[in-house]
Scaffold this motif. Sequence first.
Motif, PDB file in Angstrom:
ATOM      1  N   MET A 180      31.188  30.571  74.177  1.00  0.00           N
ATOM      2  CA  MET A 180      31.272  31.290  72.929  1.00  0.00           C
ATOM      3  C   MET A 180      30.189  30.845  71.955  1.00  0.00           C
ATOM      4  N   TYR A 181      29.522  29.756  72.286  1.00  0.00           N
ATOM      5  CA  TYR A 181      28.494  29.211  71.409  1.00  0.00           C
ATOM      6  C   TYR A 181      27.335  30.180  71.205  1.00  0.00           C
ATOM      7  N   ASP A 182      27.123  31.102  72.148  1.00  0.00           N
ATOM      8  CA  ASP A 182      25.992  32.020  72.036  1.00  0.00           C
ATOM      9  C   ASP A 182      26.361  33.351  71.389  1.00  0.00           C
ATOM     10  N   LEU A 183      27.582  33.473  70.881  1.00  0.00           N
ATOM     11  CA  LEU A 183      28.004  34.702  70.211  1.00  0.00           C
ATOM     12  C   LEU A 183      27.736  34.610  68.721  1.00  0.00           C
ATOM     13  N   THR A 184      27.574  35.761  68.103  1.00  0.00           N
ATOM     14  CA  THR A 184      27.483  35.805  66.650  1.00  0.00           C
ATOM     15  C   THR A 184      28.886  35.691  66.068  1.00  0.00           C
ATOM     16  N   GLY A 185      28.974  35.399  64.809  1.00  0.00           N
ATOM     17  CA  GLY A 185      30.269  35.365  64.130  1.00  0.00           C
ATOM     18  C   GLY A 185      30.968  36.719  64.214  1.00  0.00           C
ATOM     19  N   PHE A 186      30.202  37.790  64.098  1.00  0.00           N
ATOM     20  CA  PHE A 186      30.769  39.134  64.192  1.00  0.00           C
ATOM     21  C   PHE A 186      31.375  39.365  65.574  1.00  0.00           C
ATOM     22  N   GLN A 187      30.688  38.928  66.606  1.00  0.00           N
ATOM     23  CA  GLN A 187      31.206  39.092  67.965  1.00  0.00           C
ATOM     24  C   GLN A 187      32.478  38.270  68.159  1.00  0.00           C
ATOM     25  N   ARG A 188      32.521  37.073  67.601  1.00  0.00           N
ATOM     26  CA  ARG A 188      33.751  36.278  67.680  1.00  0.00           C
ATOM     27  C   ARG A 188      34.886  36.976  66.943  1.00  0.00           C
ATOM     28  N   ASP A 189      34.588  37.545  65.791  1.00  0.00           N
ATOM     29  CA  ASP A 189      35.619  38.266  65.040  1.00  0.00           C
ATOM     30  C   ASP A 189      36.135  39.465  65.835  1.00  0.00           C
ATOM     31  N   LEU A 190      35.244  40.153  66.532  1.00  0.00           N
ATOM     32  CA  LEU A 190      35.678  41.254  67.394  1.00  0.00           C
ATOM     33  C   LEU A 190      36.666  40.751  68.434  1.00  0.00           C
ATOM     34  N   MET A 191      36.361  39.625  69.031  1.00  0.00           N
ATOM     35  CA  MET A 191      37.254  39.074  70.053  1.00  0.00           C
ATOM     36  C   MET A 191      38.612  38.709  69.463  1.00  0.00           C
ATOM     37  N   TYR A 192      38.621  38.127  68.269  1.00  0.00           N
ATOM     38  CA  TYR A 192      39.897  37.760  67.643  1.00  0.00           C
ATOM     39  C   TYR A 192      40.743  38.997  67.356  1.00  0.00           C
ATOM     40  N   VAL A 193      40.113  40.052  66.868  1.00  0.00           N
ATOM     41  CA  VAL A 193      40.858  41.287  66.589  1.00  0.00           C
ATOM     42  C   VAL A 193      41.405  41.865  67.895  1.00  0.00           C
ATOM     43  N   ILE A 194      40.596  41.903  68.926  1.00  0.00           N
ATOM     44  CA  ILE A 194      41.046  42.431  70.219  1.00  0.00           C
ATOM     45  C   ILE A 194      42.206  41.593  70.748  1.00  0.00           C
ATOM     46  N   ALA A 195      42.113  40.280  70.597  1.00  0.00           N
ATOM     47  CA  ALA A 195      43.176  39.385  71.080  1.00  0.00           C
ATOM     48  C   ALA A 195      44.493  39.630  70.345  1.00  0.00           C
ATOM     49  N   GLY A 196      44.394  40.022  69.095  1.00  0.00           N
ATOM     50  CA  GLY A 196      45.593  40.184  68.272  1.00  0.00           C
ATOM     51  C   GLY A 196      46.220  41.561  68.316  1.00  0.00           C
ATOM     52  N   ARG A 197      45.649  42.464  69.059  1.00  0.00           N
ATOM     53  CA  ARG A 197      46.159  43.834  69.146  1.00  0.00           C
ATOM     54  C   ARG A 197      46.410  44.204  70.597  1.00  0.00           C
ATOM     55  N   ASP A 198      47.222  45.225  70.811  1.00  0.00           N
ATOM     56  CA  ASP A 198      47.529  45.705  72.150  1.00  0.00           C
ATOM     57  C   ASP A 198      46.598  46.857  72.497  1.00  0.00           C
ATOM     58  N   GLU A 199      45.566  46.552  73.263  1.00  0.00           N
ATOM     59  CA  GLU A 199      44.580  47.540  73.704  1.00  0.00           C
ATOM     60  C   GLU A 199      44.046  48.405  72.548  1.00  0.00           C
ATOM     61  N   PRO A 200      43.440  47.773  71.553  1.00  0.00           N
ATOM     62  CA  PRO A 200      42.924  48.550  70.419  1.00  0.00           C
ATOM     63  C   PRO A 200      41.729  49.412  70.824  1.00  0.00           C
ATOM     64  N   HIS A 201      41.607  50.548  70.175  1.00  0.00           N
ATOM     65  CA  HIS A 201      40.431  51.395  70.363  1.00  0.00           C
ATOM     66  C   HIS A 201      39.403  51.016  69.308  1.00  0.00           C
ATOM     67  N   GLY A 202      38.198  51.504  69.472  1.00  0.00           N
ATOM     68  CA  GLY A 202      37.101  51.114  68.600  1.00  0.00           C
ATOM     69  C   GLY A 202      37.367  51.331  67.129  1.00  0.00           C
ATOM     70  N   LEU A 203      37.947  52.467  66.778  1.00  0.00           N
ATOM     71  CA  LEU A 203      38.214  52.772  65.368  1.00  0.00           C
ATOM     72  C   LEU A 203      39.225  51.790  64.775  1.00  0.00           C
ATOM     73  N   ALA A 204      40.233  51.409  65.542  1.00  0.00           N
ATOM     74  CA  ALA A 204      41.221  50.442  65.052  1.00  0.00           C
ATOM     75  C   ALA A 204      40.570  49.080  64.810  1.00  0.00           C
ATOM     76  N   ILE A 205      39.683  48.684  65.702  1.00  0.00           N
ATOM     77  CA  ILE A 205      38.962  47.423  65.527  1.00  0.00           C
ATOM     78  C   ILE A 205      38.088  47.505  64.284  1.00  0.00           C
TER      79      ILE A 205
END
Length: 92
Positions: A1-26
């Motif tokens: 994860m060290y090579d990800l941007t903060g935005f990419q990490r935030d995307l992962m956290y949102v995806i982890a916290g939702r049940d199969e979110p679609h792009g608009l929900a993210i």
Amino acid sequence: MYDLTGFQRDLMYVIAGRDEPHGLAIKEELEEYYEKEIHHGRLYPNLDTLVDKGLVDKGERDRRTNFYTLTRRGRREIEARRDWENEYIDAE
């Protein structure tokens, strides 16, 4: 994860916290957090990067809607990141 941007990490956290979110929900979740608009030209290329890195899976709900889930590797990376953060942050 060290090579990800903060935005990419935030995307992962949102995806982890939702049940199969679609792009608009993210997008909506991050706009609420960042308190500013997230453009599609920023969102989808970063989601594709996470897919390419094997951290996120992209599925198709219908012809127009994709959904996203973390891969097993993506979950391990988040757990490792949280462990690393906890070394430096006193939760009490």
